[in-house]
Structures are given as structure tokens and as C-alpha cells.
Design a protein around this motif. Structure first.
Motif, PDB file in Angstrom:
ATOM      1  N   ASP A 136       0.835  -1.207   0.000  1.00 11.81           N
ATOM      2  CA  ASP A 136       0.000   0.000   0.000  1.00 11.81           C
ATOM      3  C   ASP A 136       0.870   1.257   0.000  1.00 11.81           C
ATOM      4  OD1 ASP A 136      -2.273  -1.589   0.066  1.00 11.81           O
ATOM      5  OD2 ASP A 136      -2.581  -1.356   2.230  1.00 11.81           O
ATOM      6  N   ASP A 137       1.929   1.241   0.807  1.00 10.47           N
ATOM      7  CA  ASP A 137       2.830   2.399   0.885  1.00 10.47           C
ATOM      8  C   ASP A 137       3.542   2.634  -0.446  1.00 10.47           C
ATOM      9  OD1 ASP A 137       2.104   2.692   3.523  1.00 10.47           O
ATOM     10  OD2 ASP A 137       3.939   1.793   4.329  1.00 10.47           O
ATOM     11  N   ALA A 138       3.993   1.552  -1.073  1.00  2.00           N
ATOM     12  CA  ALA A 138       4.689   1.678  -2.347  1.00  2.00           C
ATOM     13  C   ALA A 138       3.752   2.225  -3.426  1.00  2.00           C
ATOM     14  CB  ALA A 138       5.251   0.318  -2.772  1.00  2.00           C
ATOM     15  N   GLU A 139       2.513   1.747  -3.435  1.00  2.00           N
ATOM     16  CA  GLU A 139       1.524   2.252  -4.388  1.00  2.00           C
ATOM     17  C   GLU A 139       1.277   3.741  -4.168  1.00  2.00           C
ATOM     18  OE1 GLU A 139      -3.126   1.324  -5.692  1.00  2.00           O
ATOM     19  OE2 GLU A 139      -2.409   0.779  -3.699  1.00  2.00           O
ATOM     20  N   ALA A 140       1.119   4.144  -2.910  1.00  3.10           N
ATOM     21  CA  ALA A 140       0.866   5.558  -2.607  1.00  3.10           C
ATOM     22  C   ALA A 140       2.056   6.420  -3.024  1.00  3.10           C
ATOM     23  CB  ALA A 140       0.583   5.724  -1.118  1.00  3.10           C
ATOM     24  N   ALA A 141       3.266   5.909  -2.835  1.00  5.74           N
ATOM     25  CA  ALA A 141       4.458   6.674  -3.207  1.00  5.74           C
ATOM     26  C   ALA A 141       4.537   6.862  -4.712  1.00  5.74           C
ATOM     27  CB  ALA A 141       5.705   5.960  -2.693  1.00  5.74           C
ATOM     28  N   PHE A 142       4.267   5.810  -5.474  1.00  3.09           N
ATOM     29  CA  PHE A 142       4.312   5.920  -6.935  1.00  3.09           C
ATOM     30  C   PHE A 142       3.269   6.921  -7.417  1.00  3.09           C
ATOM     31  CE2 PHE A 142       3.451   4.904 -11.312  1.00  3.09           C
ATOM     32  CZ  PHE A 142       4.671   4.503 -11.832  1.00  3.09           C
ATOM     33  N   LEU A 143       2.066   6.814  -6.898  1.00  2.00           N
ATOM     34  CA  LEU A 143       1.010   7.736  -7.325  1.00  2.00           C
ATOM     35  C   LEU A 143       1.319   9.167  -6.911  1.00  2.00           C
ATOM     36  CD1 LEU A 143      -2.141   5.549  -6.559  1.00  2.00           C
ATOM     37  CD2 LEU A 143      -0.996   5.898  -8.767  1.00  2.00           C
ATOM     38  N   ASP A 144       2.006   9.345  -5.786  1.00  5.30           N
ATOM     39  CA  ASP A 144       2.430  10.677  -5.355  1.00  5.30           C
ATOM     40  C   ASP A 144       3.424  11.271  -6.353  1.00  5.30           C
ATOM     41  OD1 ASP A 144       2.615  12.928  -3.805  1.00  5.30           O
ATOM     42  OD2 ASP A 144       3.459  11.936  -2.048  1.00  5.30           O
ATOM     43  N   LEU A 145       4.359  10.439  -6.834  1.00 10.99           N
ATOM     44  CA  LEU A 145       5.314  10.915  -7.841  1.00 10.99           C
ATOM     45  C   LEU A 145       4.596  11.355  -9.117  1.00 10.99           C
ATOM     46  CD1 LEU A 145       8.173   8.266  -7.507  1.00 10.99           C
ATOM     47  CD2 LEU A 145       8.289  10.681  -6.872  1.00 10.99           C
ATOM     48  N   VAL A 146       3.503  10.682  -9.437  1.00 11.72           N
ATOM     49  CA  VAL A 146       2.744  11.027 -10.648  1.00 11.72           C
ATOM     50  C   VAL A 146       1.829  12.224 -10.411  1.00 11.72           C
ATOM     51  CG1 VAL A 146       1.000  10.199 -12.281  1.00 11.72           C
ATOM     52  CG2 VAL A 146       2.843   8.666 -11.530  1.00 11.72           C
ATOM     53  N   ASP A 147       1.055  12.192  -9.336  1.00 14.34           N
ATOM     54  CA  ASP A 147       0.007  13.197  -9.127  1.00 14.34           C
ATOM     55  C   ASP A 147       0.546  14.517  -8.588  1.00 14.34           C
ATOM     56  OD1 ASP A 147      -1.832  11.309  -9.952  1.00 14.34           O
ATOM     57  OD2 ASP A 147      -2.298  10.652  -7.909  1.00 14.34           O
ATOM     58  N   ASN A 148       1.612  14.463  -7.784  1.00 16.85           N
ATOM     59  CA  ASN A 148       2.075  15.672  -7.101  1.00 16.85           C
ATOM     60  C   ASN A 148       3.479  16.127  -7.499  1.00 16.85           C
ATOM     61  OD1 ASN A 148      -0.322  15.906  -5.471  1.00 16.85           O
ATOM     62  ND2 ASN A 148       0.416  14.155  -4.302  1.00 16.85           N
ATOM     63  N   VAL A 149       4.364  15.180  -7.783  1.00 18.42           N
ATOM     64  CA  VAL A 149       5.714  15.576  -8.204  1.00 18.42           C
ATOM     65  C   VAL A 149       5.729  15.920  -9.679  1.00 18.42           C
ATOM     66  CG1 VAL A 149       8.149  14.889  -8.288  1.00 18.42           C
ATOM     67  CG2 VAL A 149       6.706  14.172  -6.368  1.00 18.42           C
ATOM     68  N   GLY A 150       4.890  15.232 -10.460  1.00 18.79           N
ATOM     69  CA  GLY A 150       4.741  15.622 -11.860  1.00 18.79           C
ATOM     70  C   GLY A 150       5.336  14.680 -12.883  1.00 18.79           C
ATOM     71  N   TYR A 151       5.829  13.516 -12.458  1.00 20.46           N
ATOM     72  CA  TYR A 151       6.322  12.544 -13.426  1.00 20.46           C
ATOM     73  C   TYR A 151       5.153  11.818 -14.084  1.00 20.46           C
ATOM     74  CZ  TYR A 151      10.924  12.967 -11.185  1.00 20.46           C
ATOM     75  OH  TYR A 151      12.108  13.436 -10.690  1.00 20.46           O
ATOM     76  N   ARG A 152       5.345  11.419 -15.332  1.00 21.14           N
ATOM     77  CA  ARG A 152       4.414  10.494 -15.966  1.00 21.14           C
ATOM     78  C   ARG A 152       4.816   9.075 -15.573  1.00 21.14           C
ATOM     79  NH1 ARG A 152       6.109  13.594 -20.175  1.00 21.14           N
ATOM     80  NH2 ARG A 152       7.114  11.795 -21.163  1.00 21.14           N
ATOM     81  N   PRO A 153       3.877   8.135 -15.542  1.00 21.60           N
ATOM     82  CA  PRO A 153       4.231   6.759 -15.158  1.00 21.60           C
ATOM     83  C   PRO A 153       5.404   6.201 -15.956  1.00 21.60           C
ATOM     84  CG  PRO A 153       1.860   6.993 -15.244  1.00 21.60           C
ATOM     85  CD  PRO A 153       2.424   8.282 -15.780  1.00 21.60           C
ATOM     86  N   GLU A 154       5.422   6.498 -17.253  1.00 24.00           N
ATOM     87  CA  GLU A 154       6.488   5.960 -18.106  1.00 24.00           C
ATOM     88  C   GLU A 154       7.830   6.658 -17.889  1.00 24.00           C
ATOM     89  OE1 GLU A 154       4.100   8.906 -20.690  1.00 24.00           O
ATOM     90  OE2 GLU A 154       3.723   7.417 -19.100  1.00 24.00           O
ATOM     91  N   GLN A 155       7.866   7.654 -17.017  1.00 24.99           N
ATOM     92  CA  GLN A 155       9.126   8.308 -16.650  1.00 24.99           C
ATOM     93  C   GLN A 155       9.700   7.770 -15.342  1.00 24.99           C
ATOM     94  OE1 GLN A 155       7.527  12.400 -16.701  1.00 24.99           O
ATOM     95  NE2 GLN A 155       9.150  12.887 -18.163  1.00 24.99           N
ATOM     96  N   ILE A 156       9.041   6.784 -14.763  1.00 22.21           N
ATOM     97  CA  ILE A 156       9.465   6.250 -13.471  1.00 22.21           C
ATOM     98  C   ILE A 156       9.806   4.771 -13.622  1.00 22.21           C
ATOM     99  CG2 ILE A 156       8.865   5.902 -11.047  1.00 22.21           C
ATOM    100  CD1 ILE A 156       6.624   8.007 -11.472  1.00 22.21           C
ATOM    101  N   CYS A 157      11.003   4.406 -13.188  1.00 22.83           N
ATOM    102  CA  CYS A 157      11.372   3.000 -13.084  1.00 22.83           C
ATOM    103  C   CYS A 157      11.189   2.540 -11.642  1.00 22.83           C
ATOM    104  CB  CYS A 157      12.830   2.792 -13.486  1.00 22.83           C
ATOM    105  SG  CYS A 157      13.165   2.975 -15.246  1.00 22.83           S
ATOM    106  N   LEU A 158      10.897   1.270 -11.472  1.00 22.66           N
ATOM    107  CA  LEU A 158      10.848   0.662 -10.148  1.00 22.66           C
ATOM    108  C   LEU A 158      12.068  -0.230  -9.980  1.00 22.66           C
ATOM    109  CD1 LEU A 158       7.114  -0.506  -9.890  1.00 22.66           C
ATOM    110  CD2 LEU A 158       8.137   1.572  -8.980  1.00 22.66           C
ATOM    111  N   ALA A 159      12.684  -0.162  -8.819  1.00 23.74           N
ATOM    112  CA  ALA A 159      13.835  -1.013  -8.539  1.00 23.74           C
ATOM    113  C   ALA A 159      13.787  -1.437  -7.085  1.00 23.74           C
ATOM    114  CB  ALA A 159      15.142  -0.283  -8.840  1.00 23.74           C
ATOM    115  N   GLY A 160      14.420  -2.565  -6.803  1.00 19.04           N
ATOM    116  CA  GLY A 160      14.468  -3.040  -5.425  1.00 19.04           C
ATOM    117  C   GLY A 160      15.308  -4.291  -5.330  1.00 19.04           C
TER     118      GLY A 160
END
Length: 317
Positions: A136-160
Motif C-alpha cells: 500500500d505504501d509503495a503504491e501511494a508513493a508511486f502515485l504521489d510521484l505522478v500526481d504531485n511531483v509531476g512525473y508520468r508513469p512511463e518516466q518512473i522506473c521501479l527497482a528493489g
């Protein structure tokens, strides 16, 4: 640069007793966390790294960038002010240990080599917060990067790495299923993608069977093992973005990573897979100390950077 290289045999000899003590199912989890945070002080952050504390999705996080393009970067990446995207990094630790501190060195090296902003998330840990709190936290963080920081989904990579690699895969599946969006790519370092599997070996240099099974139980809590996201290897892999999986052949998770690569390719996902020999579970954490680990992390950074920012004709002139 604040780093120096140590021969592999020496690093292995030092790490073996450290992980035997810290990743021990009989040791209280609070003690495991404190010891790992203390040991992480030996994993240096490259000079020129800028670490900014912030919140993503309501959770503590860090944004790490390299202040300048570092001469000699193996990826020949552009300076951060020209970077076209970001990497959301989810740390490992069996879903019960690990922190911003334990992975700051790895994240800073990834930022330097990719020349992208890398966002490291302090998601909630079990047993205090079992599944699906971390997801849930990871989902909220990704959506925050899209909705508030301004990245498009295709501009974000996931790594871990390890459990964080499993969480990154589970997040990509959830983003597709719930929101119809996908990240640019996945970078998975020895991902733990099926906690229901019992390791066939007793231990590798870092993790052991008893500890991993205890972590799996803590993470599951009262949930069912069949719930989507707990074991993403068993979930829907169709439609996932290009994925890079790294693992050493000596790891407890080696067979599981091979299963993942086979399953991803069967689902039509573009996969790059590399197997090292002579390293250990998530040796990339020691990139400041070990040349071979630094090389592996550079290769991952290049893969992620190119997914966000493909090479153009201008780059080739």
C-alpha cells in the motif's frame, strides 16, 4: 571519491559473521534493525551525492541525486538536471528489517550511475505492519510521484532488492490491475518473489532458511498466501515493462530468480538476466567497497536510464 575497493575474499570473511549475527531468527527484530543500521555506516555514499528528506505517499523517503555528472561513469549518463525521469527504490530486508540508512549507499551509487533522481521509500515493516501495508505504501508513493511531483508513469522506473524486489514486482502488477498504468522498467536485484517457497539450501553468505521463513510468516500476518501481491511470482505477469534481474549463483534465491525469468519470458516480457559468480546476496550494497558489485550496479543503472531516456541521435554525435 569517498570509496575504496577491497579484495573479495576479505569482504566475504568480514560479512559472513556479521550476517550470521544480525539476520538471526532468534534475535529480536528491533536488535536486527539497530545492528544493520550501525553496519550500514561502513557503506560510503559517493562524493557529490545530495540527499533530501521528504515524504512520499505519507511515508518518510529520500530523494538522492548526484550533484554533477561524475567523470568516468560507466553509463556516460547525462547530468541530473537533464534527466528525464526518476527511479523509485524499495529496499530489501525480508519485509521486517532494512531502512533508508541501510540502502543509502546503494541508492546514491544508483543515482550517480543513472544520473536520475532516485527516491528511496521507508515503507512500513512487519510484524508491526504485515501485508499489504508495505505494498500500500509503495503504491501511494508511486502515485504521489505522478500526481504531485509531476512525473508520468512511463518516466518512473521501479527497482528493489530481495524483498524490495518482490515488492517492486507486486507494485507493477497492482498499478496495471488497479490503475491501468505501468512504470518504464523494473530493476530487480535477487528479488524474493515467492515467500511461500522454502529454500532448498540452509543458508548463503547473507540469509538463511530459518530467518527467511520467519520473515515470510511475519509479513503474511493474518492474510492468505493466495492474496494478490504476497507472492507476485504467482500473479499475472502479462503487460509488465522491460525487466532486469540480477542474482549470484550462490544465493538461496537463485532458483527462484530463474523461475521468475522463465515466467516473465513466457508472458512476453522483455527480460535481461545476469548471473554473477563469487558475489553474494545483494552484494550491490557494497558497491563502494567491491569492484564487481559496483560493475553490476552500473549495469542495472544503465538499463533503467535507457528505459527512461532512450539513446537519441544527438547522443551519438
Amino acid at each position: 571519491m569517498r570509496e575504496f575497493k577491497i579484495p573479495l575474499p576479505i569482504v566475504r570473511a568480514v560479512l559472513d559473521p556479521v550476517f550470521r549475527v544480525t539476520l538471526n531468527a532468534r534475535l529480536p527484530i528491533a536488535a536486527q534493525r539497530a545492528l544493520l543500521d550501525a553496519v550500514s555506516l561502513l557503506q560510503l555514499v559517493p562524493d557529490g551525492s545530495i540527499v533530501q528528506r521528504l515524504q512520499l505517499g505519507g511515508r518518510p523517503a529520500e530523494r538522492v541525486i548526484a550533484e554533477t555528472a561524475i567523470p568516468g561513469s560507466r553509463t556516460h549518463a547525462v547530468p541530473p538536471e537533464r534527466a528525464a525521469g526518476a527511479i523509485l527504490y524499495l529496499h530489501g530486508g525480508g519485509y521486517v528489517v532494512g531502512s533508508l540508512a541501510t540502502h543509502r549507499s546503494l541508492v546514491a551509487h544508483l543515482a550517480r550511475e543513472s544520473a536520475c533522481a532516485v527516491y528511496s521509500l521507508e515503507y512500513r515493516l512487519a510484524p508491526e505492519h504485515p501485508f499489504p501495508a508495505g505494498l500500500d505504501d509503495a503504491e501511494a508513493a508511486f502515485l504521489d510521484l505522478v500526481d504531485n511531483v509531476g512525473y508520468r508513469p512511463e518516466q518512473i522506473c521501479l527497482a528493489g532488492d530481495s524483498a524490495g524486489g518482490g515488492l517492486a514486482l507486486a507494485l507493477a502488477q497492482r498499478l496495471l490491475a488497479r490503475h491501468g498504468i505501468a512504470p518504464a522498467a523494473l530493476g530487480l536485484i535477487a528479488p524474493w518473489v515467492d515467500p511461500t517457497q522454502v529454500p532448498t539450501k540452509d543458508r548463503d553468505l547473507v540469509i538463511n532458511r530459518a530467518w527467511s521463513q520467519a520473515c515470510a510468516a511475519h509479513y503474511l500476518g493474518d492474510a492468505a498466501v493466495t492474496e494478490a501481491g504476497y507472492a507476485p511470482l504467482l500473479g499475472d505477469l502479462f503487460g509488465l515493462p522491460p525487466t532486469y534481474v540480477q542474482v549470484d549463483v550462490s544465493e538461496l534465491l537463485h532458483d527462484q530468480c530463474r523461475q521468475l525469468v522463465t515466467a516473465l519470458r513466457g508472458a512476453g516480457v522483455h527480460v535481461r538476466f545476469s548471473e554473477t559468480r563469487g558475489l553474494w546476496h545483494v552484494a550491490q550494497l557494497q558497491a563502494a567497497l567491491v569492484t564487481e558489485a559496483a560493475r553490476a550496479l552500473s549495469e542495472l543503472a544503465e538499463f533503467l536510464r535507457e528505459a527512461i531516456q532512450p539513446v537519441s541521435i544527438d547522443d551519438l554525435r
